[in-house]
Every structure is written in C-alpha cells, then in structure tokens.
Design an enzyme around this catalytic site. Structure first.
Site, PDB file in Angstrom:
ATOM      1  N   MET A  88      -7.853   9.278   9.609  1.00  0.00           N
ATOM      2  CA  MET A  88      -8.527   9.802   8.404  1.00  0.00           C
ATOM      3  C   MET A  88      -9.443  10.976   8.731  1.00  0.00           C
ATOM      4  O   MET A  88     -10.547  11.065   8.201  1.00  0.00           O
ATOM      5  CB  MET A  88      -9.361   8.674   7.752  1.00  0.00           C
ATOM      6  CG  MET A  88      -8.516   7.513   7.282  1.00  0.00           C
ATOM      7  SD  MET A  88      -9.500   6.121   6.685  1.00  0.00           S
ATOM      8  CE  MET A  88      -9.887   5.269   8.193  1.00  0.00           C
TER       9      MET A  88
ATOM     10  N   LYS B 120      -3.187   3.373  -2.077  1.00  0.00           N
ATOM     11  CA  LYS B 120      -4.473   4.058  -1.871  1.00  0.00           C
ATOM     12  C   LYS B 120      -4.152   5.347  -1.158  1.00  0.00           C
ATOM     13  O   LYS B 120      -3.361   5.361  -0.230  1.00  0.00           O
ATOM     14  CB  LYS B 120      -5.330   3.260  -0.897  1.00  0.00           C
ATOM     15  CG  LYS B 120      -6.042   2.098  -1.447  1.00  0.00           C
ATOM     16  CD  LYS B 120      -6.979   1.638  -0.345  1.00  0.00           C
ATOM     17  CE  LYS B 120      -7.146   0.148  -0.357  1.00  0.00           C
ATOM     18  NZ  LYS B 120      -7.900  -0.306   0.799  1.00  0.00           N
TER      19      LYS B 120
ATOM     20  N   ASP C  96       0.804  -1.221   0.000  1.00  0.00           N
ATOM     21  CA  ASP C  96       0.000   0.000   0.000  1.00  0.00           C
ATOM     22  C   ASP C  96       0.835   1.268   0.000  1.00  0.00           C
ATOM     23  O   ASP C  96       2.021   1.237   0.284  1.00  0.00           O
ATOM     24  CB  ASP C  96      -0.772   0.051   1.327  1.00  0.00           C
ATOM     25  CG  ASP C  96      -2.077  -0.694   1.232  1.00  0.00           C
ATOM     26  OD1 ASP C  96      -2.452  -1.040   0.118  1.00  0.00           O
ATOM     27  OD2 ASP C  96      -2.690  -0.909   2.289  1.00  0.00           O
TER      28      ASP C  96
END
Ligand code: SAH
Length: 517
Positions: free
Chosen positions: A178, A62, A40
C-alpha cells in the site's frame, strides 16, 4: 463436513496474490464446501468457481483510496450474521489474511459473538510479487533479512509506527504494501535515514496475474519511473540489492504470450483445453463462447438406427460433440459400446479418435487431413463406399460435403442429428468495448460456426465496420474450412496450423509471437 453444523463457522482463507493456482489445498477444500463466500477486491474471482453452485457469493471489495463498498464494520457484521445463522462461511481475502489484511480484527469480532473460526494462510503478495518479477527476496550474497511494511503509515502520521531510522539500514530487503501514493515520502524517509539513493527498487503491479507490470529504478529515481509508467495500486515496492537479480531471474514476464489478450471462441465446454494451454504460455484468455451445444429435441432418426446397427457398415464421427451426444443417447436407450460391433468406425481427426477411445473403441480410419472431405476421400480410396451403408451422427445443421460425396460414390448415408448449435446470449457490449479500445490481440476460431456467430455478435453494420473493429486483432483459425469462412467475411487469417489440433494451433500462436519478440 457434508451436513451443515448447527453452529456456523467462519473460515478466513488466504486467496493468494492473484494467480488462482496459488491458493492452498486447504483453502480450495474449504471453498468447495462453502455455503457462503465473502470475498475481496484482491481475491481472484476465478477462485469462486471452486465454490458449489448453490453457494451465496458476496463481494465486499475494498480498494485503497476508493470508498469501501462495504465498510469493515459491515463486513464484520455480515460474518457474524451468517455465522449465527449456522452457515459455513469462507471469508476469502487477498494474499494472507494476517498480513495487512485486517484478519485479526474480523476474528476479534467473531470471538465476541461466540462464533467458531479457523484461519488458512495464503501466499502473500510480497513474496509473489518478488518471485513473479524475478527477485529472490533473500539471497546469501545480498541480504539475510527482509521487512514487510505498510506504506499507509507514512501518510501524515505524526508518530509513525515504523522506526524509519532503524528500518532504513536495518533490513536488507524492504517490501512496502500500500505504498504507491506515498512513494515519494517513503523513498525520502529511507534516504534521509541512511539508505543509499542508489539502492535498487522494483515496483510490481497486479503481481502474478496476466496484467502484471514491473518497473525498476533506484530510491532516487523510482518515483519518477512509476509516474512515467502510470503505475497505480495495487502494487508493491521492493527495495534492496536483490532487485539486481531480476535481470537474470525474470521468468514470468518472459513467457512467450505474456501480455497478450486472446479471445477464445469455442463452446464453453470445449474452450478449457485451449485456454489452459495458452495460459501456460502466459496469455490472458477471454472466453467468448459463440456456440452453445444442446441435445436435439427429435431423436427419431438416431433411435431407429440404434435399434438396427447391423444395417450399417460404418459409423462416422466428424466432431467431438457428435461422439459425446451419440454415446449419451446410446446409453440412455440401454445399450453400450457392444451395440456397435457390426460397424467399422471412421473419425475426422485424432481428437475425435481419442474421444471414441474413451468408450473402449478404436477408430478404423483417420484421414491424414482432418476434414469431412478428406474422410470421404479416404473412404473412397479404401474402396469402402460403393454399396456401403453409413451412419453419421452429427449436428442438426452441418456441412453436407461428406454425406454428398459418399452418396455420389454409391454409398448410402443416414444423417442422424444428435446435437444442435445455438448462438449464446450476452456479453456483446463488453466485446465491442474491448475491440474498440484495442484491448484484444488475437481471436481464435475452431470452427466455421464459431466465426459466423462471433462476427454476428459484433453487430457490425457492414463489412467495413467489421474490418475496422478487428483491424488490430490477429486471427487464428484451426483449419482451412474455418479459415475460408473468415476470408469470406473480408478478413485476413494470420495463424493457421498445418494439423488441425488444439496443440498445433497453440504452437502456431506461440511461434507467431516469438517471431515478433
Ligand atoms: N493480505 C494481503 C495484503 C492486503 S493489503 C497480502 O497478504 O498480500 C493490500 C496491498 O497489498 C495492496 O495495496 C498492494 O500493495 C498489495 N497487493 C495485494 N495483492 C497484490 C498484487 N497482486 N500485486 C501487487 N500488490 C498487491
């Protein structure tokens, strides 16, 4: 695990938060045996160095908000394909695979496809961000509970899965993953649900990496602070009284070279020692190998010498590579260190002496100053030159000072090339771009040829352009000869240790920045 199992297996491995040292031993073990690595955006690419050279490396990065390079379905599909093909697959995921990592979703698909799997936890970015910004997420005097939440949830969802009313005052420390985009909503929800607007908040970006940045505010101010500091994802938000402890505990960002970008220009083979020392002090090192070392194509001189070692009084080494390539040839020809018994050994410096000692040999002479010229002077003052015969294994092209001084004093020298320096290709454009953007603080040179090759790599039209490119870059040179080569190109040497060793060079670099801080 040496044979590929008939059935494939997928290992979901937590890569840790960024610092490549924070992967588990189990994770490293599996990487070292992987046939395929699917990784990732948040998994540090340095970890890929643990995988075998033959492993297939697949990036499925991502980034929050940015279009996924490969959508989750595609990732699941890849895992299944390689699993069914009988491969040993490491699925390397940032932090911990089961903390906001969609690890379970990937496994559900593997189960459906009948593929074996295993999961290796990782250090999650929340604990790393806290630790590396000097915040203990729990503390007896401040909080007995901590909650990890996602900030995605706050985003326009009618019914959030987060019980803000309970969370706001229910958990002592709250860490939000996030959450940068929704920071204003998150802080408002916490305040509206009873958390004091004065609650301290830290935001930590790229935690546990040389690019780490942290800012501190309160629930009332942090949105503005983050905006002003232009903090973008990936970042974590840490809310709670424990943030106050950062004042005392902050250590990572206080290391002397933290935030400094250093271009290291030794050969790839040799830069690792300097790089790891500088990184210990917090620097980010960009390796720009300027020399590629290769064996010579013609061994006739050294081979003749090896067959006749009794013809020499002294064997001299002026570089580490000379030692390495000399012994390589010695062994290839079926000899070992006993063949050198007739000779005394002189070396240019301590590092070279240490290298020689790896072959069970002790240097008879190390000059006080580590240059070829000083080695010649030491031999002359020991009355070891007149009428003596010297074997000098070295680079195909090298400075002639040492052999000339010895010959001039009545010695006879056999110069035997054992390796050559070839300028490496590539990465020129990247280097120019970084210099133009003033992204490099310091460049280190450990030899004259490194200076020449590095400066040539810049493709500057003239000295003026060269000086312009390097105007905000400090220059460190390991010794006087290297420094002189820098000055000859119209550049200034800012750092030069008294003793020409990697250790001393590192110390001088640290001292230089410590004066500034
Ligand atoms: N499984 C991961 C989390 C993935 S979700 C883990 O356990 O850490 C992605 C979010 O994690 C990012 O948006 C950011 O909030 C956080 N994150 C991951 N790595 C980070 C890092 N090095 N520094 C700051 N935040 C990070």
């Amino acid at each position: 695990m040496n044979d590929t199992p008939q059935k494939g297996k997928v290992y979901l491995v937590g890569a840790g938060p960024g610092d490549p040292g924070l992967i588990t031993l189990r994770g490293k073990f599996l990487l070292e045996r992987a046939e395929v690595v699917i990784y990732d955006h948040l998994a540090n690419v340095k970890l890929l160095a643990h995988a075998p050279a033959s492993a297939e490396l697949i990036y499925v990065g991502k980034k929050g908000g940015v279009k996924h390079i490969i959508p989750q379905d595609g990732i699941n599909q890849l895992l299944i394909e390689y699993g069914l093909a009988g491969k040993r697959v490491v699925r390397l995921k940032g932090g911990d695979p089961f903390i906001f990592g969609r690890g379970a979703e990937e496994i559900e698909e593997l189960v459906k496809a009948g593929i074996d799997f295993e999961v290796v936890p990782g250090v999650t970015s929340a604990t790393a961000a806290a630790t590396y910004s000097g915040i203990p997420i729990t503390h007896r005097d401040y909080t007995a509970s901590v909650a990890f939440i996602t900030g995605h949830e706050a985003d326009g969802k009618e019914e959030s899965n987060i019980a803000w009313d309970k969370l706001a005052t229910g958990a002592g420390t709250i860490v939000v993953y996030m959450g940068i985009k929704n920071l204003p909503i998150i802080t408002k929800k916490l305040i509206d649900n009873g958390r004091s607007p004065d609650t301290p908040v830290a935001v930590v970006r790229w935690a546990s990496t040389p690019q780490q940045r942290s800012v501190v505010g309160t629930l009332a101010t942090i949105t503005e602070v983050v905006k002003a500091a232009k903090i973008a994802p990936p970042a974590l938000i840490i809310v709670g009284e424990v943030v106050k402890l950062r004042k005392t505990i902050d250590w990572y960002e206080h290391r002397p070279l933290f935030g400094k970008r250093i271009a290291v220009t030794r050969t790839r083979e040799q830069s690792s020692e300097l790089v790891s020392k500088l990184e210990e002090y917090g620097a980010e090192c960009l390796e720009y190998p300027t020399i590629h070392i290769e064996p010579v194509t013609d061994y006739s001189v050294i081979d003749a010498a090896l067959n006749n070692m009794t013809a020499y009084d002294w064997l001299l080494f002026t570089s580490l590579n000379a030692v390495t390539y000399f012994f390589k040839r010695l062994h290839e020809k079926g000899f070992d260190s006993r063949a050198l018994a007739p000779c005394k050994i002189g070396v240019v410096g301590k590092t070279t002496a240490d290298e020689v000692s790896k072959y069970g040999l002790r240097a008879d002479l190390i000059p006080e100053q580590f240059t070829g010229e000083c080695l010649a002077k030491a031999l002359i003052s020991a009355d070891e030159v007149q009428g003596k015969r010297f074997l000098l294994p070295r680079a195909l092209k090298a400075m002639e000072t040492l052999p000339e001084m010895l010959e001039d004093t009545g010695g006879s020298v056999t110069v035997a090339p054992v390796y050559q320096n070839v300028p490496p290709q590539g990465r020129k454009e990247e280097l120019r771009k970084q210099l133009l953007a003033q992204e490099i603080d310091l460049v280190t040179f450990a030899s004259s040829s490194a200076v020449t090759n590095f400066l040539n790599m810049l493709d500057a039209q003239d000295e003026a352009e060269l000086q312009q490119l390097l105007k905000s870059v400090k220059i460190a040179a390991i010794g006087p000869v290297t420094a002189e080569t820098v000055r000859k190109r119209g550049l200034k040497v800012d750092i030069q240790p008294e003793r020409y060793t990697i250790n001393d060079l590192t110390k001088e670099i640290v001292a230089c920045y410590c004066q500034e801080c």
